[in-house]
Design an enzyme around this catalytic site. Sequence first.
Site, PDB file in Angstrom:
ATOM      1  N   TRP A 190      -4.143  -7.144   4.945  1.00  0.00           N
ATOM      2  CA  TRP A 190      -3.775  -5.816   4.454  1.00  0.00           C
ATOM      3  C   TRP A 190      -3.123  -5.050   5.591  1.00  0.00           C
ATOM      4  O   TRP A 190      -3.634  -5.039   6.712  1.00  0.00           O
ATOM      5  CB  TRP A 190      -5.009  -5.034   3.953  1.00  0.00           C
ATOM      6  CG  TRP A 190      -4.623  -3.632   3.613  1.00  0.00           C
ATOM      7  CD1 TRP A 190      -3.990  -3.212   2.486  1.00  0.00           C
ATOM      8  CD2 TRP A 190      -4.791  -2.466   4.439  1.00  0.00           C
ATOM      9  NE1 TRP A 190      -3.760  -1.852   2.546  1.00  0.00           N
ATOM     10  CE2 TRP A 190      -4.229  -1.382   3.725  1.00  0.00           C
ATOM     11  CE3 TRP A 190      -5.355  -2.232   5.704  1.00  0.00           C
ATOM     12  CZ2 TRP A 190      -4.215  -0.078   4.245  1.00  0.00           C
ATOM     13  CZ3 TRP A 190      -5.340  -0.939   6.212  1.00  0.00           C
ATOM     14  CH2 TRP A 190      -4.777   0.123   5.482  1.00  0.00           C
ATOM     15  N   GLU A 231      -3.292  -8.117   0.166  1.00  0.00           N
ATOM     16  CA  GLU A 231      -3.891  -6.974  -0.541  1.00  0.00           C
ATOM     17  C   GLU A 231      -2.915  -5.808  -0.651  1.00  0.00           C
ATOM     18  O   GLU A 231      -2.422  -5.291   0.342  1.00  0.00           O
ATOM     19  CB  GLU A 231      -5.149  -6.531   0.216  1.00  0.00           C
ATOM     20  CG  GLU A 231      -5.835  -5.316  -0.395  1.00  0.00           C
ATOM     21  CD  GLU A 231      -7.072  -4.885   0.393  1.00  0.00           C
ATOM     22  OE1 GLU A 231      -7.368  -5.494   1.452  1.00  0.00           O
ATOM     23  OE2 GLU A 231      -7.722  -3.916  -0.034  1.00  0.00           O
ATOM     24  N   LYS A 233      -1.653  -1.862  -2.101  1.00  0.00           N
ATOM     25  CA  LYS A 233      -2.209  -0.508  -2.176  1.00  0.00           C
ATOM     26  C   LYS A 233      -1.136   0.416  -2.718  1.00  0.00           C
ATOM     27  O   LYS A 233       0.057   0.188  -2.504  1.00  0.00           O
ATOM     28  CB  LYS A 233      -2.643  -0.076  -0.775  1.00  0.00           C
ATOM     29  CG  LYS A 233      -3.459   1.189  -0.736  1.00  0.00           C
ATOM     30  CD  LYS A 233      -4.124   1.353   0.639  1.00  0.00           C
ATOM     31  CE  LYS A 233      -4.990   2.599   0.651  1.00  0.00           C
ATOM     32  NZ  LYS A 233      -5.837   2.682   1.849  1.00  0.00           N
ATOM     33  N   ASP A 264      -7.870  -4.505  -4.752  1.00  0.00           N
ATOM     34  CA  ASP A 264      -8.912  -3.590  -4.298  1.00  0.00           C
ATOM     35  C   ASP A 264      -9.064  -2.518  -5.384  1.00  0.00           C
ATOM     36  O   ASP A 264      -8.076  -1.896  -5.788  1.00  0.00           O
ATOM     37  CB  ASP A 264      -8.501  -2.977  -2.954  1.00  0.00           C
ATOM     38  CG  ASP A 264      -9.573  -2.068  -2.367  1.00  0.00           C
ATOM     39  OD1 ASP A 264     -10.025  -2.328  -1.231  1.00  0.00           O
ATOM     40  OD2 ASP A 264      -9.953  -1.080  -3.032  1.00  0.00           O
ATOM     41  N   HIS A 267      -7.288   0.867  -5.046  1.00  0.00           N
ATOM     42  CA  HIS A 267      -5.892   0.887  -4.596  1.00  0.00           C
ATOM     43  C   HIS A 267      -4.859   1.086  -5.694  1.00  0.00           C
ATOM     44  O   HIS A 267      -3.707   0.689  -5.551  1.00  0.00           O
ATOM     45  CB  HIS A 267      -5.567  -0.406  -3.847  1.00  0.00           C
ATOM     46  CG  HIS A 267      -6.160  -0.438  -2.468  1.00  0.00           C
ATOM     47  ND1 HIS A 267      -5.822  -1.373  -1.524  1.00  0.00           N
ATOM     48  CD2 HIS A 267      -7.065   0.369  -1.874  1.00  0.00           C
ATOM     49  CE1 HIS A 267      -6.503  -1.148  -0.414  1.00  0.00           C
ATOM     50  NE2 HIS A 267      -7.264  -0.104  -0.599  1.00  0.00           N
ATOM     51  N   HIS A 291     -11.650  -6.795  -3.984  1.00  0.00           N
ATOM     52  CA  HIS A 291     -12.358  -5.895  -3.091  1.00  0.00           C
ATOM     53  C   HIS A 291     -13.046  -4.871  -3.977  1.00  0.00           C
ATOM     54  O   HIS A 291     -12.384  -3.982  -4.519  1.00  0.00           O
ATOM     55  CB  HIS A 291     -11.386  -5.175  -2.137  1.00  0.00           C
ATOM     56  CG  HIS A 291     -11.158  -5.910  -0.859  1.00  0.00           C
ATOM     57  ND1 HIS A 291     -10.458  -5.387   0.201  1.00  0.00           N
ATOM     58  CD2 HIS A 291     -11.582  -7.138  -0.464  1.00  0.00           C
ATOM     59  CE1 HIS A 291     -10.453  -6.266   1.186  1.00  0.00           C
ATOM     60  NE2 HIS A 291     -11.107  -7.334   0.804  1.00  0.00           N
ATOM     61  N   ASP A 299      -9.701   9.131  -1.994  1.00  0.00           N
ATOM     62  CA  ASP A 299     -10.351   8.135  -1.137  1.00  0.00           C
ATOM     63  C   ASP A 299     -10.585   6.851  -1.917  1.00  0.00           C
ATOM     64  O   ASP A 299     -11.036   6.888  -3.051  1.00  0.00           O
ATOM     65  CB  ASP A 299     -11.681   8.651  -0.607  1.00  0.00           C
ATOM     66  CG  ASP A 299     -12.374   7.580   0.224  1.00  0.00           C
ATOM     67  OD1 ASP A 299     -11.757   7.105   1.189  1.00  0.00           O
ATOM     68  OD2 ASP A 299     -13.505   7.193  -0.112  1.00  0.00           O
ATOM     69  N   ASP A 301     -12.530   4.293  -0.781  1.00  0.00           N
ATOM     70  CA  ASP A 301     -13.592   3.485  -0.179  1.00  0.00           C
ATOM     71  C   ASP A 301     -15.005   4.039  -0.260  1.00  0.00           C
ATOM     72  O   ASP A 301     -15.773   3.899   0.683  1.00  0.00           O
ATOM     73  CB  ASP A 301     -13.226   3.210   1.281  1.00  0.00           C
ATOM     74  CG  ASP A 301     -11.916   2.463   1.405  1.00  0.00           C
ATOM     75  OD1 ASP A 301     -11.862   1.312   0.949  1.00  0.00           O
ATOM     76  OD2 ASP A 301     -10.937   3.036   1.919  1.00  0.00           O
ATOM     77  N   ASP A 331     -15.668  -3.649  -0.204  1.00  0.00           N
ATOM     78  CA  ASP A 331     -14.870  -2.895   0.756  1.00  0.00           C
ATOM     79  C   ASP A 331     -15.103  -1.402   0.586  1.00  0.00           C
ATOM     80  O   ASP A 331     -14.478  -0.759  -0.242  1.00  0.00           O
ATOM     81  CB  ASP A 331     -13.378  -3.228   0.585  1.00  0.00           C
ATOM     82  CG  ASP A 331     -12.527  -2.577   1.671  1.00  0.00           C
ATOM     83  OD1 ASP A 331     -13.109  -2.103   2.672  1.00  0.00           O
ATOM     84  OD2 ASP A 331     -11.292  -2.532   1.521  1.00  0.00           O
TER      85      ASP A 331
HETATM   86  C1  RNT Z   1      -7.595  -0.527   3.140  1.00  0.00           C
HETATM   87  C2  RNT Z   1      -7.920  -1.862   2.559  1.00  0.00           C
HETATM   88  C3  RNT Z   1      -8.538  -2.853   3.502  1.00  0.00           C
HETATM   89  C4  RNT Z   1      -9.523  -2.216   4.459  1.00  0.00           C
HETATM   90  C5  RNT Z   1     -10.314  -3.202   5.266  1.00  0.00           C
HETATM   91  C6  RNT Z   1     -11.002  -2.538   6.396  1.00  0.00           C
HETATM   92  O1  RNT Z   1      -7.165   0.357   2.228  1.00  0.00           O
HETATM   93  O2  RNT Z   1      -8.738  -1.706   1.444  1.00  0.00           O
HETATM   94  O3  RNT Z   1      -9.091  -3.883   2.787  1.00  0.00           O
HETATM   95  O4  RNT Z   1     -10.410  -1.376   3.806  1.00  0.00           O
HETATM   96  O5  RNT Z   1      -9.493  -4.213   5.669  1.00  0.00           O
HETATM   97 ZN    ZN Z   2      -9.654  -3.436   0.549  1.00  0.00          ZN
END
Ligand code: RNT
Ligand code: ZN
Length: 424
Positions: A190, A231, A233, A264, A267, A291, A299, A301, A331
Amino acid sequence: MYNSKENVIKNYELAKEAYAAFGIDTDSILKEMDKVSISLHCWQGDDVTGFEAGVDGLTGGGIMATGNYPGKARNGDELRQDMDFALSLIPGCHRVNLHAIYAETDGLHVERDQISVEHFRRWIDWAKSKGIGLDFNPTFFSHPMADSGFTLSSRDERVRKFWIRHAQKCREIANSIGEELGTPCVNNLWIPDGSKDLPANRMEHRKILKDSLDEIYETRYSKSNILDSIESKLFGIGSESYVVGSHEFYMGYAMKNDVMLCLDAGHFHPTEGIADKISSILTFSDELLLHLSRGVRWDSDHVVILNDDLLATAHEIKRCDAFDRVHIALDFFDASINRIEAWVTGTRAALKAILIAMLEPTQRLLAEEKNGKLGNRLALMEEFKALPYAAVWDKYCLDKGVPVGIEWIDKVNEYESNILSKRK
Ligand code: RNT
Ligand code: ZN
């Protein structure tokens, strides 16, 4: 006590009968659960700081860990100690996901394009002693070479080549890890590349990124050692208007080059889930990496919880009969609460969702659908939400020798006062 062994077994026997009425054998589902291995991300333990000399926090890259709850792990030993403890509260046998910045270099500065498998020796030995697998990620953020906001898609050849070398080293490392541990190491790429405001040239960076990826994936490794993934986003903090590695970009790259795609959950557009994407991707690709995360407004995460998105994802894997084709990783990073509590909450939630999905009487839903009884399909989906999965979950925890119910929270608090609070 609500969670005494006797009660857990009594409740389980009743639940077993309830599920049997729909043709679901809970005993065999519990055996199926043994095959579920979630990749636990080491970076929740230290707010994505890593151990590089001279770096003391997550910078750049469109991601941010907020909060300063005391007790974060300061080195490999502490991080492994915390992960050992977290894993002792989570049922099942899981994997650990590393990032390149978790290299242990004995205080020496080793540039990211110079790291090698020996810098992960302690992680590998630890994983071996626990009988678990490891996964890996190159780290393209928190580094002066990433300050421009572009890494693999940079117009600056010096910058771009540096990151290509880093990614190549990481593939070498992941390959060795997988070989040594005897289980393929998922190596997920990523990059943070993108821009805060409207770019005039979206195309150029994407072409550069494609060329960089071609160089990175040129070396062929055996899939029994390493599984490469990419990955995407939609946007990040400071990359609101443009992210080079978008979903369409990597989808195209993955399909043309036989690299695994990573979705993810945080994302995509805030109301866009990943569940519906699974069957599309698996139509064209053997495997997929997820993920699991929780997007909250801007956000991506937050700690995973048992919400509709997570359940929809788990149900979709079940309905596609694809638990052996989908790699599940976590994640998220929350620095505002006890970090171990974050790990355990998120992992237990993910496992609960998977168990609920596995217990679903899917055949019944499919039959109603085939017969055109769509009202029955919807009504049953609603009724199935109330099936006694919690009794099966408790039995699963009991069988695996981990705390049943809320007991684990007391253990975290004990660990906090005995160990975390002593870290200054
Ligand atoms: C970031 C991605 C990625 C990170 C990790 C730390 O937006 O989700 O996967 O969170 O690699
Ligand atoms: Zn991720």
